[in-house]
Design a protein around this motif. Structure first.
Motif: not given
Length: 297
Positions: A24-30, A181-182, A145-150, A1-8
């Motif tokens: 963004a849960p593991k193994g999903t398209v977000y 994550l796209v 990769p484990d995570v692809v961000i586009m 899982m990739i996660e942002l918490r209260e990001l500023r």
């Protein structure tokens, strides 16, 4: 899982990210969407470790991402403008990245070369925009990769190649548990592939849900009421328009429950219509106020 918490994050006193939360849960398209200037690209550059946040957390599997080479080596990033060294060929860029990414798969690189059908000896700067995007996918997916961000990933690709790229990515999601994550303005395409959708605006996440849940939370209903009948009280109306007796409503809630409530007004007919992701995007960003207005000439 990739996660942002209260990001500023602020630049020169201007706040770009204002307490952004994302999961963004593991193994999903977000699907990560929002209007221009919402802060999507800035958020993505935090997810790949380019920017350091002013406050908040950027996590991959619960661990801080920034300045963590081990975690960053598990992420492939395909930006809108593909990066390459000025004189580099596709093969040169492949050799550069394979030194950074320990999971690079030379066998897969060879197999994908037959799909993308590019000469990897060609210099990147001499390729068309679409061919550069193909080369970027070719290399990025070969890194295993484990995570692809586009960020606007298929802009410039023809329809056949767009379908091919999504087929490869979705196979990795299903078979390897890859997280994709796209960010894209092509909401119609996202609707076909996404499991989750996050809609952000003004540096904040305003809606984050599974796509099916998001589609069930807003309902479009057309109906005609007898003369003198009014809509039942207590409806959460996001948008209301009427042409003669025909009314169109965008309502929050469950379609079956809403239809039952509307039956109290004895409608002459009722028709429940599906909402597209584009329509949901418009109404979640402010309902009728966000619709495109007719030009006055």
């Amino acid at each position: 899982m990739i996660e942002l918490r209260e990001l500023r994050k602020s630049f020169d006193g201007f706040t770009v990210l204002d307490g952004l939360n994302l999961k963004a849960p593991k193994g999903t398209v977000y699907g990560f969407v929002g209007p221009n200037g919402a802060g999507k690209t800035t958020a993505i550059r935090h997810m790949v470790g380019i920017y350091r946040q002013d406050s908040g957390e950027v996590l991959l599997d619960g661990k801080p991402l920034y300045e963590n080479p081990e975690l960053k080596s598990r992420i492939s990033y395909i930006p809108d403008d593909v990066y390459y060294f000025p004189q580099a060929s596709i093969a040169d860029m492949k050799d550069y990245y394979r030194k950074i990414y320990p999971n690079f798969d030379p066998k897969r690189y060879k197999e994908l070369g037959e799909i993308f059908n590019l000469d990897d000896k060609r210099r990147m700067r001499k390729l068309s925009k679409g061919m550069k995007k193909q080369a970027a996918f070719w290399i990025a997916i070969s890194l295993r990769p484990d995570v692809v961000i586009m960020d606007e990933p298929v802009d410039g690709l023809d329809p056949v190649m767009r379908r091919q790229v999504w087929s490869i990515l979705l196979s990795d999601v299903a078979e390897r548990g890859t997280t994709v994550l796209v960010s894209s303005h092509n909401l119609r395409e996202l609707e076909d592939v996404c499991d989750y959708v996050g809609i952000m605006n003004h540096g904040k996440m305003i809606v984050e849900r599974g796509l099916s849940e998001l589609q069930d939370s807003l309902v479009k209903i057309q109906l005609a009421l007898p003369d003198g009948e009014k809509l039942p009280a207590g409806l959460e109306i996001v948008h209301h328009s009427a042409t003669g007796r025909l009314q169109q409503l965008i309502l929050r809630g469950n379609a079956e429950e809403l239809t039952q409530r509307l039956s109290a007004a004895h409608p002459l007919f009722t028709d429940v219509l599906p909402l597209t992701l584009e329509e949901i995007f418009i109404y979640e960003l402010g309902g009728a106020e966000s619709e495109i207005k007719d030009a006055i000439i």
